[in-house]
Design a protein around this motif. Structure first.
Motif, PDB file in Angstrom:
ATOM      1  N   GLY A  17      85.423  31.898  66.031  1.00  0.00           N
ATOM      2  CA  GLY A  17      84.253  31.189  66.540  1.00  0.00           C
ATOM      3  C   GLY A  17      84.002  31.465  68.013  1.00  0.00           C
ATOM      4  O   GLY A  17      83.009  31.016  68.568  1.00  0.00           O
ATOM      5  N   GLN A  19      83.374  34.225  71.016  1.00  0.00           N
ATOM      6  CA  GLN A  19      82.876  35.602  71.083  1.00  0.00           C
ATOM      7  C   GLN A  19      83.934  36.599  71.582  1.00  0.00           C
ATOM      8  O   GLN A  19      84.137  37.645  70.965  1.00  0.00           O
ATOM      9  N   PHE A  42      82.594  38.016  58.093  1.00  0.00           N
ATOM     10  CA  PHE A  42      81.348  37.655  58.781  1.00  0.00           C
ATOM     11  C   PHE A  42      80.136  37.853  57.862  1.00  0.00           C
ATOM     12  O   PHE A  42      79.187  37.063  57.899  1.00  0.00           O
ATOM     13  N   ALA A  43      80.170  38.892  57.046  1.00  0.00           N
ATOM     14  CA  ALA A  43      79.063  39.134  56.111  1.00  0.00           C
ATOM     15  C   ALA A  43      78.914  37.954  55.142  1.00  0.00           C
ATOM     16  O   ALA A  43      77.799  37.540  54.827  1.00  0.00           O
ATOM     17  N   ASN A  45      79.690  34.824  55.739  1.00  0.00           N
ATOM     18  CA  ASN A  45      79.060  33.735  56.499  1.00  0.00           C
ATOM     19  C   ASN A  45      77.567  33.973  56.670  1.00  0.00           C
ATOM     20  O   ASN A  45      76.770  33.055  56.520  1.00  0.00           O
ATOM     21  N   GLY A  46      77.217  35.193  57.005  1.00  0.00           N
ATOM     22  CA  GLY A  46      75.809  35.533  57.193  1.00  0.00           C
ATOM     23  C   GLY A  46      75.034  35.356  55.897  1.00  0.00           C
ATOM     24  O   GLY A  46      73.932  34.811  55.880  1.00  0.00           O
ATOM     25  N   GLN A  49      73.943  31.860  54.867  1.00  0.00           N
ATOM     26  CA  GLN A  49      72.814  31.275  55.604  1.00  0.00           C
ATOM     27  C   GLN A  49      71.469  31.874  55.198  1.00  0.00           C
ATOM     28  O   GLN A  49      70.428  31.459  55.685  1.00  0.00           O
ATOM     29  N   ARG A  59      69.233  42.132  47.998  1.00  0.00           N
ATOM     30  CA  ARG A  59      69.613  43.455  48.510  1.00  0.00           C
ATOM     31  C   ARG A  59      70.873  43.370  49.372  1.00  0.00           C
ATOM     32  O   ARG A  59      71.723  44.261  49.339  1.00  0.00           O
ATOM     33  N   VAL A  60      70.985  42.279  50.142  1.00  0.00           N
ATOM     34  CA  VAL A  60      72.184  42.106  50.973  1.00  0.00           C
ATOM     35  C   VAL A  60      73.404  41.850  50.092  1.00  0.00           C
ATOM     36  O   VAL A  60      74.478  42.412  50.326  1.00  0.00           O
TER      37      VAL A  60
ATOM     38  N   ASP B   2      64.015  48.338  55.344  1.00  0.00           N
ATOM     39  CA  ASP B   2      65.299  48.581  55.996  1.00  0.00           C
ATOM     40  C   ASP B   2      66.274  49.209  55.016  1.00  0.00           C
ATOM     41  O   ASP B   2      66.237  48.923  53.838  1.00  0.00           O
ATOM     42  N   LEU B   7      70.546  46.252  56.629  1.00  0.00           N
ATOM     43  CA  LEU B   7      70.537  44.873  56.128  1.00  0.00           C
ATOM     44  C   LEU B   7      71.923  44.249  56.244  1.00  0.00           C
ATOM     45  O   LEU B   7      72.072  43.100  56.659  1.00  0.00           O
ATOM     46  N   LEU B   8      72.931  45.027  55.879  1.00  0.00           N
ATOM     47  CA  LEU B   8      74.306  44.539  55.934  1.00  0.00           C
ATOM     48  C   LEU B   8      74.706  44.259  57.380  1.00  0.00           C
ATOM     49  O   LEU B   8      75.295  43.226  57.687  1.00  0.00           O
ATOM     50  N   GLU B  10      72.762  43.611  59.873  1.00  0.00           N
ATOM     51  CA  GLU B  10      71.989  42.451  60.335  1.00  0.00           C
ATOM     52  C   GLU B  10      72.655  41.143  59.867  1.00  0.00           C
ATOM     53  O   GLU B  10      72.747  40.177  60.616  1.00  0.00           O
ATOM     54  N   CYS B  11      73.122  41.165  58.623  1.00  0.00           N
ATOM     55  CA  CYS B  11      73.777  40.000  58.035  1.00  0.00           C
ATOM     56  C   CYS B  11      75.078  39.682  58.781  1.00  0.00           C
ATOM     57  O   CYS B  11      75.355  38.528  59.108  1.00  0.00           O
ATOM     58  N   ILE B  12      75.868  40.709  59.075  1.00  0.00           N
ATOM     59  CA  ILE B  12      77.127  40.522  59.798  1.00  0.00           C
ATOM     60  C   ILE B  12      76.846  39.996  61.211  1.00  0.00           C
ATOM     61  O   ILE B  12      77.449  39.023  61.657  1.00  0.00           O
ATOM     62  N   SER B  14      74.345  38.355  62.326  1.00  0.00           N
ATOM     63  CA  SER B  14      73.800  36.996  62.347  1.00  0.00           C
ATOM     64  C   SER B  14      74.919  35.950  62.322  1.00  0.00           C
ATOM     65  O   SER B  14      74.712  34.808  62.724  1.00  0.00           O
ATOM     66  N   ALA B  15      76.089  36.350  61.832  1.00  0.00           N
ATOM     67  CA  ALA B  15      77.193  35.391  61.710  1.00  0.00           C
ATOM     68  C   ALA B  15      78.189  35.484  62.859  1.00  0.00           C
ATOM     69  O   ALA B  15      79.088  34.652  62.973  1.00  0.00           O
ATOM     70  N   MET B  16      78.013  36.473  63.726  1.00  0.00           N
ATOM     71  CA  MET B  16      78.947  36.652  64.841  1.00  0.00           C
ATOM     72  C   MET B  16      78.739  35.543  65.877  1.00  0.00           C
ATOM     73  O   MET B  16      77.607  35.114  66.092  1.00  0.00           O
ATOM     74  N   PRO B  17      79.797  35.099  66.535  1.00  0.00           N
ATOM     75  CA  PRO B  17      79.627  34.082  67.577  1.00  0.00           C
ATOM     76  C   PRO B  17      78.764  34.603  68.718  1.00  0.00           C
ATOM     77  O   PRO B  17      78.875  35.770  69.090  1.00  0.00           O
ATOM     78  N   LYS B  18      77.916  33.721  69.222  1.00  0.00           N
ATOM     79  CA  LYS B  18      76.994  34.129  70.297  1.00  0.00           C
ATOM     80  C   LYS B  18      77.605  33.822  71.658  1.00  0.00           C
ATOM     81  O   LYS B  18      78.489  32.987  71.769  1.00  0.00           O
ATOM     82  N   LYS B  19      77.060  34.488  72.654  1.00  0.00           N
ATOM     83  CA  LYS B  19      77.508  34.259  74.043  1.00  0.00           C
ATOM     84  C   LYS B  19      77.245  32.815  74.471  1.00  0.00           C
ATOM     85  O   LYS B  19      76.226  32.249  74.106  1.00  0.00           O
ATOM     86  N   LYS B  20      78.230  32.238  75.186  1.00  0.00           N
ATOM     87  CA  LYS B  20      78.039  30.854  75.628  1.00  0.00           C
ATOM     88  C   LYS B  20      77.352  30.834  76.984  1.00  0.00           C
ATOM     89  O   LYS B  20      77.439  31.755  77.735  1.00  0.00           O
TER      90      LYS B  20
END
Lengths: 130, 20
Positions: A17, A19, A42-43, A45-46, A49, A59-60, B2, B7-8, B10-12, B14-20
């Motif tokens: 969790g 970065q 991570f995929a 989790n993505g 959502q 497709r994903v 795409d 697509l894959l 993008e999906c990965i 989207s789930a990565m932790p973002k900068k604080k």
């Protein structure tokens, strides 16, 4: 007491969790040649959502299946046969569900917690960062 | 449209932790 490093050692979940933690763990896994397990995690989790009404979601799901489960990749090797069969059948029938990768993710996470995560916490990559 | 890889990815991401 609540430094990022203290959180990283608390649990795999806290590490992922954060970065910097996730990034460092990824570098470690790249070196160990098992970064696919983290990308898969991570995929999942993505995917959870994503909007099931969106045609992109199927497709994903197919892309995740093809990349990590269908072949004999490190992820596929760590999954129970029944789990792989369940995902394959869901994709075949196009029965897409937000939770369809949950069991697979749980299995991969358990393996990561037992192995890669413990190794990471004693690795030079981690100790140098500390 | 795409590619599957995009697509894959993008999906990965989207789930990565973002900068604080």
């Amino acid at each position: 007491p609540d430094s990022p490093l203290a959180r990283w050692t608390k649990s795999l979940h806290s590490l992922l969790g954060d970065q910097d933690g996730a990034h460092l763990f990824r570098t470690f896994l790249e070196r160990e040649k098992c970064v696919d397990t983290l990308d898969f995690w991570f995929a999942c989790n993505g995917f959870r959502q994503m909007d099931l009404q969106d045609t992109k979601t199927l497709r994903v799901a197919k892309a995740i299946y093809k990349r990590y489960i269908e072949n004999n990749s490190i992820v596929a090797k760590q999954l129970k046969p029944a789990t792989k069969t369940y995902i394959r059948d869901s994709i075949k029938k196009q029965q897409i569900d937000s939770a369809m990768f949950d069991q697979a993710q749980t299995e991969i996470q358990a393996t990561m917690e037992e192995n890669a995560y413990q190794m990471f916490l004693t690795s030079d990559i981690y100790l140098e960062y500390v | 449209i795409d590619s599957e890889d995009d697509l894959l990815q993008e999906c990965i991401s989207s789930a990565m932790p973002k900068k604080k």
